[in-house]
Design an enzyme around this catalytic site. Structure first.
Site, PDB file in Angstrom:
ATOM      1  N   PRO A   1      38.000 -21.925   8.924  1.00  0.00           N
ATOM      2  CA  PRO A   1      38.642 -22.124   7.620  1.00  0.00           C
ATOM      3  C   PRO A   1      37.664 -21.931   6.469  1.00  0.00           C
ATOM      4  CG  PRO A   1      38.371 -24.231   8.776  1.00  0.00           C
ATOM      5  CD  PRO A   1      37.894 -23.165   9.711  1.00  0.00           C
ATOM      6  N   ASP A   2      38.176 -21.514   5.318  1.00  0.00           N
ATOM      7  CA  ASP A   2      37.306 -21.468   4.132  1.00  0.00           C
ATOM      8  C   ASP A   2      37.230 -22.878   3.545  1.00  0.00           C
ATOM      9  OD1 ASP A   2      39.677 -21.830   2.769  1.00  0.00           O
ATOM     10  OD2 ASP A   2      39.717 -19.862   1.835  1.00  0.00           O
ATOM     11  N   PHE A   3      36.608 -23.041   2.387  1.00  0.00           N
ATOM     12  CA  PHE A   3      36.512 -24.367   1.791  1.00  0.00           C
ATOM     13  C   PHE A   3      37.751 -24.707   0.969  1.00  0.00           C
ATOM     14  CE2 PHE A   3      31.630 -25.139   1.441  1.00  0.00           C
ATOM     15  CZ  PHE A   3      31.606 -25.396   2.793  1.00  0.00           C
ATOM     16  N   ARG A   4      38.097 -23.752   0.095  1.00  0.00           N
ATOM     17  CA  ARG A   4      38.955 -24.156  -1.015  1.00  0.00           C
ATOM     18  C   ARG A   4      40.409 -23.725  -0.932  1.00  0.00           C
ATOM     19  NH1 ARG A   4      33.935 -23.180  -2.522  1.00  0.00           N
ATOM     20  NH2 ARG A   4      32.802 -24.852  -3.577  1.00  0.00           N
TER      21      ARG A   4
ATOM     22  N   ASN B   1      28.191 -17.062   3.654  1.00  0.00           N
ATOM     23  CA  ASN B   1      28.636 -17.690   4.899  1.00  0.00           C
ATOM     24  C   ASN B   1      27.457 -18.122   5.759  1.00  0.00           C
ATOM     25  OD1 ASN B   1      31.152 -17.199   4.004  1.00  0.00           O
ATOM     26  ND2 ASN B   1      31.533 -15.432   5.329  1.00  0.00           N
TER      27      ASN B   1
ATOM     28  N   ASP C   1      28.055 -18.657   9.133  1.00  0.00           N
ATOM     29  CA  ASP C   1      28.544 -18.530  10.508  1.00  0.00           C
ATOM     30  C   ASP C   1      27.870 -17.436  11.319  1.00  0.00           C
ATOM     31  OD1 ASP C   1      29.707 -16.137   9.507  1.00  0.00           O
ATOM     32  OD2 ASP C   1      31.598 -17.142   9.082  1.00  0.00           O
TER      33      ASP C   1
ATOM     34  N   HIS D   1      23.199 -18.857   1.313  1.00  0.00           N
ATOM     35  CA  HIS D   1      23.287 -20.297   1.538  1.00  0.00           C
ATOM     36  C   HIS D   1      22.733 -20.666   2.911  1.00  0.00           C
ATOM     37  CE1 HIS D   1      26.759 -20.389  -1.642  1.00  0.00           C
ATOM     38  NE2 HIS D   1      25.585 -20.116  -2.155  1.00  0.00           N
TER      39      HIS D   1
HETATM   40  P1  CNA Z   1      35.893 -20.527  -0.914  1.00  0.00           P
HETATM   41  O1  CNA Z   1      35.514 -21.160  -2.198  1.00  0.00           O
HETATM   42  O2  CNA Z   1      36.595 -21.353   0.093  1.00  0.00           O
HETATM   43  O3  CNA Z   1      36.812 -19.251  -1.280  1.00  0.00           O
HETATM   44  C1  CNA Z   1      37.349 -18.398  -0.313  1.00  0.00           C
HETATM   45  C2  CNA Z   1      38.090 -17.268  -1.025  1.00  0.00           C
HETATM   46  O4  CNA Z   1      38.518 -16.347  -0.055  1.00  0.00           O
HETATM   47  C3  CNA Z   1      39.307 -17.716  -1.797  1.00  0.00           C
HETATM   48  O5  CNA Z   1      39.374 -17.011  -3.015  1.00  0.00           O
HETATM   49  C4  CNA Z   1      40.464 -17.347  -0.873  1.00  0.00           C
HETATM   50  O6  CNA Z   1      41.645 -17.035  -1.591  1.00  0.00           O
HETATM   51  C5  CNA Z   1      39.926 -16.130  -0.217  1.00  0.00           C
HETATM   52  N1  CNA Z   1      40.445 -15.892   1.132  1.00  0.00           N
HETATM   53  C6  CNA Z   1      40.608 -16.784   2.135  1.00  0.00           C
HETATM   54  N2  CNA Z   1      41.041 -16.169   3.241  1.00  0.00           N
HETATM   55  C7  CNA Z   1      41.170 -14.861   2.927  1.00  0.00           C
HETATM   56  C8  CNA Z   1      41.576 -13.704   3.656  1.00  0.00           C
HETATM   57  N3  CNA Z   1      41.936 -13.762   4.942  1.00  0.00           N
HETATM   58  N4  CNA Z   1      41.591 -12.524   3.016  1.00  0.00           N
HETATM   59  C9  CNA Z   1      41.225 -12.433   1.716  1.00  0.00           C
HETATM   60  N5  CNA Z   1      40.825 -13.477   0.980  1.00  0.00           N
HETATM   61  C10 CNA Z   1      40.796 -14.687   1.578  1.00  0.00           C
HETATM   62  O7  CNA Z   1      34.636 -19.888  -0.188  1.00  0.00           O
HETATM   63  P2  CNA Z   1      33.365 -19.192  -0.844  1.00  0.00           P
HETATM   64  O8  CNA Z   1      32.698 -18.460   0.236  1.00  0.00           O
HETATM   65  O9  CNA Z   1      33.685 -18.473  -2.081  1.00  0.00           O
HETATM   66  O10 CNA Z   1      32.515 -20.473  -1.254  1.00  0.00           O
HETATM   67  C11 CNA Z   1      31.199 -20.548  -1.002  1.00  0.00           C
HETATM   68  C12 CNA Z   1      30.860 -21.602   0.056  1.00  0.00           C
HETATM   69  C13 CNA Z   1      31.811 -21.601   1.214  1.00  0.00           C
HETATM   70  C14 CNA Z   1      29.547 -21.304   0.684  1.00  0.00           C
HETATM   71  O11 CNA Z   1      28.655 -22.318   0.366  1.00  0.00           O
HETATM   72  C15 CNA Z   1      29.752 -21.248   2.208  1.00  0.00           C
HETATM   73  O12 CNA Z   1      28.680 -21.799   2.904  1.00  0.00           O
HETATM   74  C16 CNA Z   1      30.973 -21.969   2.437  1.00  0.00           C
HETATM   75  N6  CNA Z   1      31.738 -21.739   3.668  1.00  0.00           N
HETATM   76  C17 CNA Z   1      31.348 -20.874   4.618  1.00  0.00           C
HETATM   77  C18 CNA Z   1      32.089 -20.695   5.765  1.00  0.00           C
HETATM   78  C19 CNA Z   1      31.626 -19.732   6.804  1.00  0.00           C
HETATM   79  O13 CNA Z   1      30.438 -19.572   7.018  1.00  0.00           O
HETATM   80  N7  CNA Z   1      32.552 -19.017   7.457  1.00  0.00           N
HETATM   81  C20 CNA Z   1      33.284 -21.388   5.962  1.00  0.00           C
HETATM   82  C21 CNA Z   1      33.674 -22.286   4.947  1.00  0.00           C
HETATM   83  C22 CNA Z   1      32.901 -22.442   3.813  1.00  0.00           C
END
Ligand code: CNA
Length: 375
Positions: free
Chosen positions: A53-56, A127, A129, A146
């Site tokens: 999952p993403d964060f927001r 990311n 991951d 990060h």
């Molecule tokens: P965020 O703030 O959660 O934003 C994610 C963005 O991606 C949003 O604008 C969503 O609308 C968009 N989104 C989500 N899924 C999809 C998809 N399938 N296709 C297109 N767009 C999509 O995350 P950010 O990366 O902007 O924030 C930075 C943080 C999140 C960093 O510090 C990371 O370490 C942290 N993070 C990382 C992971 C990971 O490593 N996979 C997971 C969760 C959070």
């Protein structure tokens, strides 16, 4: 968000470098201008289709689903002061996110494809991951702004902690401590927590967006600084492509910005199609499939209608054969029991099995298991 460009969005502006604000025009630009310094800036949205999952994102994002960690603020899980006090919530989450459990997405493979084509200058990722590494993008092409789970160390004496021990601890849901008994400090993956500086590699590479001849921003809300400012460092006149669910960070404000709003995987597939790379992209993604049998099954042609019919007929015939054998054997068992001679009939519907059970146990139910002497 504090993005200076967000206040001057003009979607109707005519492009200055591209023929149109479309992915096809970007593909033409790449080919005709010998583009070979592409910079990517990505975030959690490129990994959501892998199952992380993403964060927001509302409802599905991590911050919306951290109730099980019992935190006052979900952000606390990545707060260094909170971690010193209570590392358990972080390690509960680390167990979920730890590399090795997830397969790279087609968006990660798109980055690898750009590298294979010699077009990738740098891949900036927020990311943690490591999925771009897993997709085969070389470490020296990636800036993990990060940090990541790739390495870890003691937060007190900074001594690195062995990978295999870390893996065991995380999988067991245990908190690792420094191996030096004098220190015994907490061990933390080299991911950047709130309140910690970004890695020097990020600062050392901040001039690269200015050298880029194309910028691609994917799957990020661009809400964490200083990463969020990177797209603004691209030179004016350099096309910027946004592939994201939503419009973010003032992308779209420059005349050569192209917006591909929607899913990242669908966006990179469109991009690859425009370049004529569809098959290569799918082949690269297939290489990341960890289960060769599943890979074979996926590749196997679907059976034709005739083949399916033949299979069904074979299955039904063998079912009927088996039923006849059971029925004949059962009939013979009843006749033996009643002292009647062997039947010449092939199929007989038995009237009742009562009476055989008490004297012969369950032999009437499993006639094929009956002792030879009874035949
Ligand atoms: P965020 O703030 O959660 O934003 C994610 C963005 O991606 C949003 O604008 C969503 O609308 C968009 N989104 C989500 N899924 C999809 C998809 N399938 N296709 C297109 N767009 C999509 O995350 P950010 O990366 O902007 O924030 C930075 C943080 C999140 C960093 O510090 C990371 O370490 C942290 N993070 C990382 C992971 C990971 O490593 N996979 C997971 C969760 C959070």
């Amino acid at each position: 968000m504090g993005n200076e460009e967000s206040s001057m969005v003009d979607e109707s502006a005519h492009p200055s470098v591209l023929e149109a604000r479309t992915v096809q025009a970007v593909a033409k630009y790449i080919k005709e201008h010998n583009v070979n310094k592409i910079v990517l800036m990505v975030g959690a949205g490129i990994s959501t289709s892998a199952g992380i999952p993403d964060f927001r994102s509302p409802d599905t994002g991590l911050y919306a689903n951290l109730a099980f960690l019992d935190l006052e603020e979900p952000e606390d899980v990545f707060d260094i002061s909170f971690f010193r006090e209570n590392p358990k919530p972080f390690y509960a989450l680390a167990r979920e996110l730890y590399p090795g459990r997830y397969r790279p997405t087609i968006a990660h493979c798109f980055v690898k494809l750009l590298h294979n084509k010699g077009l990738l200058l740098k891949h900036f990722t927020q990311n943690i991951d490591c999925l771009e590494r897993q997709a085969g993008v070389p470490g020296d092409k990636i800036i993990e702004a990060h940090g990541s789970f790739a390495t870890q160390r003691c937060i007190e004496c900074k001594t690195p902690f062995p990978d295999n021990e870390m893996q065991k601890k995380v999988q067991a849901g245990e908190v690792p401590y420094c191996n030096d008994p004098q220190c015994n400090g907490l061990v933390k993956p080299d991911i950047v927590f709130f309140g910690e500086p970004l890695p020097s590699s990020f600062h050392d590479s901040r001039d690269l967006p200015g050298q880029a001849d194309l910028c691609i921003v994917m799957g990020t809300s661009l809400s964490v600084q200083p990463f969020a400012s990177l797209p603004q460092l691209c030179s004016p006149g350099v096309p910027r492509v946004l592939i994201n669910m939503e419009r973010i960070g003032g992308l779209g404000s420059r005349p050569d910005d192209v917006l591909l709003l929607g899913d990242c995987d669908a966006g990179v597939r469109k991009f690859a199609k425009a370049m004529g790379w569809e098959e290569e992209l799918e082949a690269l993604w297939e290489e990341t499939n960890p289960d060769p049998q599943a890979r074979e099954a996926e590749n196997a042609p679907l059976p034709t209608r005739d083949e399916r019919l033949r299979e069904e007929v074979t299955r039904l015939t063998s079912d009927v054969d088996r039923t006849l054998q059971l029925t004949n054997a059962y009939e013979q068992r009843v006749r033996d029991h009643l002292g009647e001679p062997k039947s010449s009939q092939t199929v007989t519907m038995s009237s009742s099995s009562e009476g055989t059970e008490s004297s012969e146990g369950l032999a009437h139910v499993f006639p094929h298991l009956a002792p030879e002497s009874r035949q």
